[in-house]
Design an enzyme around this catalytic site. Structure first.
Site, mmCIF file in Angstrom:
data_model
loop_
_atom_site.group_PDB
_atom_site.id
_atom_site.type_symbol
_atom_site.label_atom_id
_atom_site.label_comp_id
_atom_site.label_asym_id
_atom_site.label_seq_id
_atom_site.Cartn_x
_atom_site.Cartn_y
_atom_site.Cartn_z
ATOM 1 N N SER A 123 2.790 13.443 -30.504
ATOM 2 C CA SER A 123 3.297 12.423 -29.568
ATOM 3 C C SER A 123 2.153 11.687 -28.894
ATOM 4 O O SER A 123 1.104 12.259 -28.618
ATOM 5 C CB SER A 123 4.153 13.115 -28.499
ATOM 6 O OG SER A 123 4.413 12.229 -27.436
ATOM 7 N N TYR A 166 4.779 19.124 -21.732
ATOM 8 C CA TYR A 166 5.211 18.682 -23.072
ATOM 9 C C TYR A 166 4.024 18.095 -23.854
ATOM 10 O O TYR A 166 3.716 18.516 -24.955
ATOM 11 C CB TYR A 166 6.318 17.628 -22.948
ATOM 12 C CG TYR A 166 6.577 16.876 -24.219
ATOM 13 C CD1 TYR A 166 6.097 15.583 -24.399
ATOM 14 C CD2 TYR A 166 7.259 17.479 -25.272
ATOM 15 C CE1 TYR A 166 6.300 14.905 -25.579
ATOM 16 C CE2 TYR A 166 7.472 16.805 -26.463
ATOM 17 C CZ TYR A 166 6.977 15.512 -26.607
ATOM 18 O OH TYR A 166 7.181 14.841 -27.792
ATOM 19 N N LYS A 191 1.736 19.502 -27.301
ATOM 20 C CA LYS A 191 1.465 18.711 -28.512
ATOM 21 C C LYS A 191 -0.048 18.700 -28.786
ATOM 22 O O LYS A 191 -0.502 18.839 -29.914
ATOM 23 C CB LYS A 191 1.993 17.288 -28.341
ATOM 24 C CG LYS A 191 3.515 17.188 -28.319
ATOM 25 C CD LYS A 191 4.130 17.701 -29.603
ATOM 26 C CE LYS A 191 5.621 17.493 -29.666
ATOM 27 N NZ LYS A 191 6.208 17.969 -30.920
HETATM 28 C C1 WQD Z 1 10.390 3.954 -21.352
HETATM 29 C C2 WQD Z 1 10.293 2.999 -20.192
HETATM 30 C C3 WQD Z 1 10.467 4.059 -18.040
HETATM 31 C C4 WQD Z 1 14.633 5.308 -18.507
HETATM 32 C C5 WQD Z 1 8.890 9.201 -23.622
HETATM 33 C C6 WQD Z 1 8.622 10.688 -23.469
HETATM 34 C C7 WQD Z 1 8.989 11.433 -24.648
HETATM 35 C C8 WQD Z 1 8.426 10.802 -25.873
HETATM 36 C C9 WQD Z 1 8.804 9.335 -25.938
HETATM 37 C C10 WQD Z 1 8.219 12.015 -27.870
HETATM 38 C C11 WQD Z 1 9.450 3.547 -19.044
HETATM 39 C C12 WQD Z 1 11.646 3.114 -18.280
HETATM 40 C C13 WQD Z 1 13.381 4.786 -18.724
HETATM 41 C C14 WQD Z 1 15.472 4.730 -17.510
HETATM 42 C C15 WQD Z 1 13.755 3.132 -17.029
HETATM 43 N N1 WQD Z 1 8.991 11.413 -26.978
HETATM 44 N N2 WQD Z 1 12.955 3.714 -18.008
HETATM 45 N N3 WQD Z 1 14.994 3.663 -16.810
HETATM 46 O O1 WQD Z 1 8.535 7.237 -20.671
HETATM 47 O O2 WQD Z 1 7.509 6.225 -22.732
HETATM 48 O O3 WQD Z 1 8.205 8.595 -22.638
HETATM 49 O O4 WQD Z 1 8.343 8.712 -24.827
HETATM 50 O O5 WQD Z 1 7.108 12.283 -27.745
HETATM 51 O O6 WQD Z 1 10.423 11.425 -24.760
HETATM 52 O O7 WQD Z 1 7.241 10.840 -23.255
HETATM 53 O O8 WQD Z 1 9.928 6.706 -22.713
HETATM 54 O O9 WQD Z 1 12.206 5.824 -22.848
HETATM 55 O O10 WQD Z 1 11.663 7.554 -21.064
HETATM 56 O O11 WQD Z 1 10.796 5.223 -20.836
HETATM 57 O O12 WQD Z 1 13.345 2.150 -16.384
HETATM 58 O O13 WQD Z 1 16.624 5.172 -17.248
HETATM 59 O O14 WQD Z 1 11.601 2.804 -19.650
HETATM 60 O O15 WQD Z 1 9.997 3.961 -16.702
HETATM 61 O O16 WQD Z 1 8.723 2.464 -18.471
HETATM 62 P P1 WQD Z 1 8.487 7.132 -22.137
HETATM 63 P P2 WQD Z 1 11.234 6.381 -21.876
#
Ligand code: WQD
Length: 338
Positions: free
Chosen positions: A127, A151, A155
């Protein structure tokens, strides 16, 4: 037609199931090993509908060494794609031991079972969270590792184990694929992302608002130093990620080596941009409001995808519109998941 058997631990999960389809299309024979802790066995029927082939699915746990060795004894496995593990950042902060046990001990179990079974091609589902909050976009493979949560640390620890295995000469065909933000679904709408409980990630949350399961999206933060103040990420179609796994397998079977590779499109997309694109794709407007930043979130995160292109001849093909329209087809045809 290779027909080589490839073991997919966690193969009934989101990236694993889509990789299963890509493997079949490439002429490989997937063998799924899963405990269904975060997926459903119902997916098997969907996978067989898509691939038009019988797929072997073995229920088992990566923490049970004998169950894994049995799979190697029952099937002439050529390579392993290791998807199984826990993947929720928030949960890892609350339950770190569960993550170290599943993601680190579980991976060591798989590697041990491979060793006693004479299997030495291993592709690890890693990741981009191993890079932490770097602010050095685009993020290449030479970026500094600084995971900010258990997490991401699990990784990184497994990646370090893989690097040491390669260095010791124990294994000579290894890869660690660092996913940025996989989203979307197979274009058939038969398989897709089906997180248990309330989705933590943006895209499945958006889709559940559009289909009426959730009422409104909260945007976590509007004051980031980004193009519009909301978080920027490198969203990549899950089938592009799946195709990258096949390209990596082909490469390792032909050339061997140790391949840590970042898997992204190289494009940064903000929360507001994703909302607008998803509204266009789904034909539904998404109610949302701004809320405070989520703890641990980075402002901006997108990949430098050039090494994957150079080494594997792979690059992402599907654009954001396709990610959203494929996600909407899956969610609207499966409002409650599998
Ligand atoms: C994306 C953007 C949030 C939800 C995940 C995890 C992990 C990884 C994939 C594998 C951010 C914003 C989110 C919401 C929002 N998987 N958001 N409202 O944070 O990049 O991390 O990446 O490794 O699952 O690390 O992905 O989709 O949670 O968030 O505003 O209800 O959307 O702040 O900017 P993220 P995400």
């Amino acid at each position: 037609m290779s027909q080589e058997k490839i073991l997919l631990t966690g193969g009934s999960g989101y990236v694993g199931s889509h990789s299963c389809v890509a493997l079949c299309e490439a002429g490989y024979q997937p063998v799924i090993f899963d405990n269904f802790s975060n997926s459903s066995p119902k997916i098997l029927d969907r996978l067989e509908q898509i691939t038009k082939t019988k797929i072997t699915l073995v229920e088992g746990d990566i923490l049970n060494f004998n169950q894994i060795v049995n799979v190697f004894q029952q099937h002439n496995i050529k390579a392993v794609m290791h998807f199984a593990g826990c993947k929720a950042v928030d949960d890892s902060v609350k339950n770190p031991l569960k993550y170290y046990r599943s993601n680190v001990s579980g991976s060591i179990n798989i590697i041990d079972a491979m060793k006693v079974s004479g299997v030495d091609v291993f592709i690890f589902s890693s990741s981009a969270t191993i890079f932490g909050d770097l602010n050095v976009n685009p993020i290449s493979e030479s970026a500094t590792f600084s995971p900010k949560n258990p997490y991401g640390k699990t990784k990184l620890f497994v990646e370090e184990i893989i690097a040491d295995l390669f260095g010791s000469g124990c294994f000579s065909n290894l890869a660690a694929l660092r996913y940025f933000n996989p989203v979307g679904a197979h274009h058939s709408g038969l398989i897709g992302e089906d997180p248990k409980g309330v989705p933590q990630n943006l895209m499945p949350y958006l889709a559940q608002v559009a289909v009426g399961r959730l009422s409104k999206l909260e945007i976590f933060g509007r004051d980031y130093p980004t193009k519009d103040g909301t978080g920027v990420r490198d969203y990549i179609h899950v089938m592009d990620v799946a195709d990258a796994h096949v390209a990596t397998l082909d490469y390792l079977l032909s050339n061997g080596g140790y391949l840590p590779i970042n898997l992204g499109t190289g494009n940064g997309v903000s929360v507001l941009e994703l909302i607008r694109t998803f509204e266009k794709a789904s034909g539904h407007s998404i109610p949302w409001s701004f809320g405070p930043r989520r703890k641990g979130d980075a402002a901006e995160y997108y990949a430098d995808p050039s090494l994957a292109k150079k080494k594997l001849g792979w690059s992402a093909k599907r654009n954001l519109d396709t990610m959203c329209s494929d996600m909407w087809r899956w969610q609207s045809e499966n409002p409650h998941g599998y």
